[in-house]
Write an enzyme that holds these catalytic residues in place. Structure first.
Site, mmCIF file in Angstrom:
data_model
loop_
_atom_site.group_PDB
_atom_site.id
_atom_site.type_symbol
_atom_site.label_atom_id
_atom_site.label_comp_id
_atom_site.label_asym_id
_atom_site.label_seq_id
_atom_site.Cartn_x
_atom_site.Cartn_y
_atom_site.Cartn_z
ATOM 1 N N THR A 1 0.807 -1.225 0.000
ATOM 2 C CA THR A 1 0.000 0.000 0.000
ATOM 3 C C THR A 1 0.839 1.273 0.000
ATOM 4 O O THR A 1 0.279 2.370 -0.009
ATOM 5 C CB THR A 1 -0.904 0.053 1.248
ATOM 6 O OG1 THR A 1 -0.061 0.009 2.404
ATOM 7 C CG2 THR A 1 -1.883 -1.101 1.273
ATOM 8 N N LYS A 2 2.142 1.162 -0.012
ATOM 9 C CA LYS A 2 2.972 2.366 0.088
ATOM 10 C C LYS A 2 3.087 3.076 -1.273
ATOM 11 O O LYS A 2 2.660 2.547 -2.292
ATOM 12 C CB LYS A 2 4.348 1.989 0.650
ATOM 13 C CG LYS A 2 4.266 1.347 2.049
ATOM 14 C CD LYS A 2 3.924 2.357 3.135
ATOM 15 C CE LYS A 2 3.312 1.761 4.393
ATOM 16 N NZ LYS A 2 4.134 0.903 5.194
ATOM 17 N N ASN A 3 3.706 4.252 -1.300
ATOM 18 C CA ASN A 3 3.715 5.043 -2.536
ATOM 19 C C ASN A 3 4.448 4.350 -3.681
ATOM 20 O O ASN A 3 4.128 4.575 -4.841
ATOM 21 C CB ASN A 3 4.365 6.412 -2.294
ATOM 22 C CG ASN A 3 3.436 7.361 -1.553
ATOM 23 O OD1 ASN A 3 2.568 6.910 -0.815
ATOM 24 N ND2 ASN A 3 3.616 8.652 -1.745
#
Ligand SMILES: *Cc1c(COP(=O)(O)O)cnc(C)c1O
Length: 404
Positions: free
Chosen positions: A206-208
């Site tokens: 879910t990180k950038n």
């Protein structure tokens, strides 16, 4: 991730979703990872190459990520959590050392301190930025004599590392940045991780910059990078790729007890392909934020993310609003098909840390305790279509209007 891949980008939606006509009823998940088109070919190439664990792709990814950040050294590892633990271990602090950390952080960061054999000391936050301030850091440092500190770029807000380092009375070689939310953020033109003693990144789903799983340490210090590099793979003096290369020997030594926390070439090849798309994704995040800001700014009872954007480039990992009766709004949004999340449940609210740290320590973060009850993260990711954004906006608007 607890969500399904139901929300598609515009391009994907035209690609023959067999639930056609159902799009309006589908949910808007809290998070959906984006993958660059080049990822599939890159992975297949690695699989065909016969070398899938840490090797040439990992080295190339380290170079690419160092170039992206403007960092001198990057060491790729298994996760941000292991990156934090490896950096703490590489500092070779006395066992049981007090380590400052925000209470408003992910449990992995607290676990890293504990697994490294140290004692977390909780730091309260500033209500507007959601990160520790000079005042709260100095107050925590006064209660204890910290040996080290972890600072965190909550939601993508780049903390003022030199100011907090000074407030803690620490040398810069005793400060670790939890930059899990950091890629894309900058302060006074310096990207997070570009000039850090130890900045730890996450490539979690879910990180950038998602790989799926993965992490990295960026450092201005060759010595720290070397120690982390050895310790990410058991502490072996030579990894198997270097032993396999021409002229390599089967012989190795173990000089420090390390972890099994290396990155594979499969992950690294995904990361290399993803890096090319990251600047465009950051732009999309900023556009969604601008739309949310505009649409939600006058809603009763809703506090939008604060941005003292003076010299600050936010990474917009999260769009964190504050609202009374937060849990009821979560339920309303869920009923409307909009997924949300909370960042974070404070460490001081977790059973195991309460047992380890004690009630007195857990009572030192009153602002965190109060603000954490109101925090709510809305969907924010590059693949969130305009239609999806509108559904988030109308669901929040509807829920709050019905309330007042
Ligand atoms: C996600 C996250 C981590 C952990 O990252 P992993 O790569 O999953 O270990 C650590 N700190 C913060 C603030 C995070 O959001």
């Amino acid at each position: 991730m607890s969500t399904t891949n139901a929300e598609k980008t515009g391009a994907e939606q035209t690609g023959g979703d067999n639930a056609s006509g159902q799009q309006a009823q589908s949910t808007v998940p809290f998070a959906v990872p984006s993958f660059a088109g080049e990822v599939s070919d890159a992975v297949v190439k690695v699989l065909d190459s016969g070398w899938v664990t840490t090797g040439p792709q990992t080295g190339a990814f380290e170079q690419d990520f160092a170039d992206y950040l403007g960092a001198a050294h990057v060491v790729a590892v298994a996760s941000c959590t292991t990156a934090l633990e490896l950096c703490l271990r590489a500092m070779e602090l006395p066992p049981g050392s007090p380590v400052l950390t925000p209470s408003l952080t992910f449990c992995g960061a607290i676990n890293a301190i504990l697994h490294a054999g140290h004692r977390p000391v909780l730091v309260d936050i500033d209500e507007d930025t959601l990160v520790p301030s000079v005042a709260t850091t100095a107050a925590a440092a006064a209660r204890t004599r910290p040996a080290a500190m972890i600072v965190q770029n909550q939601g993508g807000y780049p903390v003022d590392v030199p100011a907090l380092t000074e407030a803690a009375g620490l040398d810069r070689t005793r400060v670790i940045e939890d930059a899990a939310h950091g890629p894309g953020a900058a302060r006074d033109g310096v990207p997070v991780g570009a000039n850090s003693y130890a900045a730890c990144f996450s490539f979690y789903a879910t990180k950038n910059m998602p790989i799926g799983e993965g992490g990295a340490v960026a450092s201005s210090d060759q010595g720290l990078a070397d120690r982390v590099r050895a310790m990410r793979l058991h502490g072996m003096s030579k990894d198997s790729w270097r032993r396999y290369l021409p002229g390599g020997s089967w012989r190795y030594d173990v000089k420090t007890v390390g972890l099994k926390a290396n990155m594979t070439d499969i992950q690294a090849s995904i990361g290399r392909a993803q890096l090319g798309a990251l600047p465009g994704w950051q732009q999309l995040r900023a556009e969604i934020v601008a739309r949310y800001d505009q649409a939600l700014k006058d809603l009763p009872g809703l506090v939008l993310p604060q941005r003292s954007l003076d010299g600050v480039q936010h990474a917009w990992h999260l769009y964190q609003v504050r609202v009374q009766n937060r849990d009821a709004l979560i339920a309303d949004l869920e009923a409307a098909g909009v997924g949300t999340s909370v960042h974070f449940i404070p460490a001081s609210h977790m059973t195991s840390y309460q047992e380890i740290l004690g009630a007195d320590e857990c009572a030192t973060v009153p602002v965190t305790d109060r603000v954490a009850e109101e925090l709510l993260s809305l969907p924010l990711y590059p693949g969130l279509s305009v239609d999806g954004q509108d559904r988030v906006i109308s669901a929040v608007t509807e829920a709050l209007r019905t309330r007042s």
